[in-house]
Scaffold this motif. Structure first.
Motif, PDB file in Angstrom:
ATOM      1  N   ARG A  58      22.966 -74.067   0.574  1.00  0.00           N
ATOM      2  CA  ARG A  58      22.799 -73.004  -0.405  1.00  0.00           C
ATOM      3  C   ARG A  58      23.055 -71.715   0.351  1.00  0.00           C
ATOM      4  O   ARG A  58      22.481 -71.501   1.429  1.00  0.00           O
ATOM      5  CB  ARG A  58      21.389 -73.036  -0.971  1.00  0.00           C
ATOM      6  CG  ARG A  58      21.179 -72.091  -2.129  1.00  0.00           C
ATOM      7  CD  ARG A  58      19.798 -72.273  -2.674  1.00  0.00           C
ATOM      8  NE  ARG A  58      19.678 -73.624  -3.204  1.00  0.00           N
ATOM      9  CZ  ARG A  58      19.232 -73.925  -4.405  1.00  0.00           C
ATOM     10  NH1 ARG A  58      18.843 -72.962  -5.204  1.00  0.00           N
ATOM     11  NH2 ARG A  58      19.150 -75.163  -4.803  1.00  0.00           N
ATOM     12  N   ILE A  59      23.929 -70.866  -0.165  1.00  0.00           N
ATOM     13  CA  ILE A  59      24.300 -69.621   0.505  1.00  0.00           C
ATOM     14  C   ILE A  59      24.196 -68.458  -0.467  1.00  0.00           C
ATOM     15  O   ILE A  59      24.267 -68.645  -1.687  1.00  0.00           O
ATOM     16  CB  ILE A  59      25.731 -69.685   1.095  1.00  0.00           C
ATOM     17  CG1 ILE A  59      26.764 -69.933   0.001  1.00  0.00           C
ATOM     18  CG2 ILE A  59      25.819 -70.740   2.190  1.00  0.00           C
ATOM     19  CD1 ILE A  59      28.208 -69.855   0.468  1.00  0.00           C
ATOM     20  N   SER A  60      24.019 -67.258   0.075  1.00  0.00           N
ATOM     21  CA  SER A  60      23.984 -66.069  -0.781  1.00  0.00           C
ATOM     22  C   SER A  60      24.652 -64.911  -0.068  1.00  0.00           C
ATOM     23  O   SER A  60      24.631 -64.813   1.156  1.00  0.00           O
ATOM     24  CB  SER A  60      22.549 -65.708  -1.151  1.00  0.00           C
ATOM     25  OG  SER A  60      21.840 -65.277  -0.013  1.00  0.00           O
ATOM     26  N   ALA A  61      25.264 -64.039  -0.866  1.00  0.00           N
ATOM     27  CA  ALA A  61      25.890 -62.828  -0.348  1.00  0.00           C
ATOM     28  C   ALA A  61      24.982 -61.651  -0.683  1.00  0.00           C
ATOM     29  O   ALA A  61      24.321 -61.638  -1.728  1.00  0.00           O
ATOM     30  CB  ALA A  61      27.265 -62.618  -0.974  1.00  0.00           C
ATOM     31  N   GLU A  62      24.967 -60.674   0.199  1.00  0.00           N
ATOM     32  CA  GLU A  62      24.158 -59.488  -0.028  1.00  0.00           C
ATOM     33  C   GLU A  62      24.641 -58.793  -1.301  1.00  0.00           C
ATOM     34  O   GLU A  62      25.837 -58.632  -1.525  1.00  0.00           O
ATOM     35  CB  GLU A  62      24.283 -58.526   1.161  1.00  0.00           C
ATOM     36  CG  GLU A  62      23.304 -57.382   1.101  1.00  0.00           C
ATOM     37  CD  GLU A  62      23.345 -56.533   2.352  1.00  0.00           C
ATOM     38  OE1 GLU A  62      23.249 -55.314   2.208  1.00  0.00           O
ATOM     39  OE2 GLU A  62      23.485 -57.104   3.446  1.00  0.00           O
ATOM     40  N   GLY A  63      23.722 -58.424  -2.158  1.00  0.00           N
ATOM     41  CA  GLY A  63      24.063 -57.724  -3.389  1.00  0.00           C
ATOM     42  C   GLY A  63      24.316 -58.634  -4.578  1.00  0.00           C
ATOM     43  O   GLY A  63      24.411 -58.163  -5.700  1.00  0.00           O
ATOM     44  N   GLU A  64      24.459 -59.932  -4.341  1.00  0.00           N
ATOM     45  CA  GLU A  64      24.622 -60.854  -5.458  1.00  0.00           C
ATOM     46  C   GLU A  64      23.243 -61.314  -5.917  1.00  0.00           C
ATOM     47  O   GLU A  64      22.360 -61.549  -5.104  1.00  0.00           O
ATOM     48  CB  GLU A  64      25.454 -62.078  -5.063  1.00  0.00           C
ATOM     49  CG  GLU A  64      26.917 -61.782  -4.858  1.00  0.00           C
ATOM     50  CD  GLU A  64      27.734 -63.030  -4.560  1.00  0.00           C
ATOM     51  OE1 GLU A  64      28.957 -62.918  -4.640  1.00  0.00           O
ATOM     52  OE2 GLU A  64      27.156 -64.082  -4.239  1.00  0.00           O
ATOM     53  N   GLY A  65      23.082 -61.460  -7.186  1.00  0.00           N
ATOM     54  CA  GLY A  65      21.791 -61.864  -7.728  1.00  0.00           C
ATOM     55  C   GLY A  65      21.638 -63.365  -7.882  1.00  0.00           C
ATOM     56  O   GLY A  65      20.778 -63.820  -8.619  1.00  0.00           O
ATOM     57  N   TYR A  66      22.473 -64.124  -7.208  1.00  0.00           N
ATOM     58  CA  TYR A  66      22.425 -65.582  -7.333  1.00  0.00           C
ATOM     59  C   TYR A  66      22.862 -66.216  -6.012  1.00  0.00           C
ATOM     60  O   TYR A  66      23.359 -65.541  -5.126  1.00  0.00           O
ATOM     61  CB  TYR A  66      23.333 -66.067  -8.466  1.00  0.00           C
ATOM     62  CG  TYR A  66      24.769 -65.618  -8.322  1.00  0.00           C
ATOM     63  CD1 TYR A  66      25.697 -66.414  -7.672  1.00  0.00           C
ATOM     64  CD2 TYR A  66      25.191 -64.386  -8.821  1.00  0.00           C
ATOM     65  CE1 TYR A  66      27.007 -66.009  -7.519  1.00  0.00           C
ATOM     66  CE2 TYR A  66      26.503 -63.966  -8.685  1.00  0.00           C
ATOM     67  CZ  TYR A  66      27.406 -64.781  -8.037  1.00  0.00           C
ATOM     68  OH  TYR A  66      28.701 -64.371  -7.886  1.00  0.00           O
TER      69      TYR A  66
END
Length: 96
Positions: A58-66
């Motif tokens: 599971r990964i996330s990018a800064e500024g993304e809400g998901y």
């Protein structure tokens, strides 16, 4: 790689079944040419169980809400100070 099982006998473990990225590590998608909108870097937020033979994260990018779910073979580590342009040059011409 050989690991000793709780029975005291060697247990075979495939290197393909080992997560190579750690939670908190910065990664990006390997093939940005096929996915031009996914040139961001991401933080690994969780290691997930395999889907068939593919290890997942599971990964996330800064500024993304998901968060996104992807497989290990779609990711590569981002080295400090690295950019996509520099990495492409290094892959093409080597370290010059």
């Amino acid at each position: 790689m050989t690991i000793i099982a709780s029975t005291g006998k060697p247990a075979r473990v495939s290197v393909q079944n080992i997560h190579i990225f750690e939670v908190g590590q910065t990664v990006r998608f390997k093939n940005v040419f096929a996915m031009p909108l996914m040139t961001n870097t991401y933080k690994v937020t969780r290691k997930l169980p395999p889907l068939g033979n593919a290890l997942q994260y599971r990964i996330s990018a800064e500024g993304e809400g998901y968060e996104r779910v992807t497989t290990q073979d779609d990711l590569e580590v981002v080295l400090e100070g690295s950019t996509i342009h520099n990495t492409l040059i290094q892959k093409t011409f080597g370290n010059t």
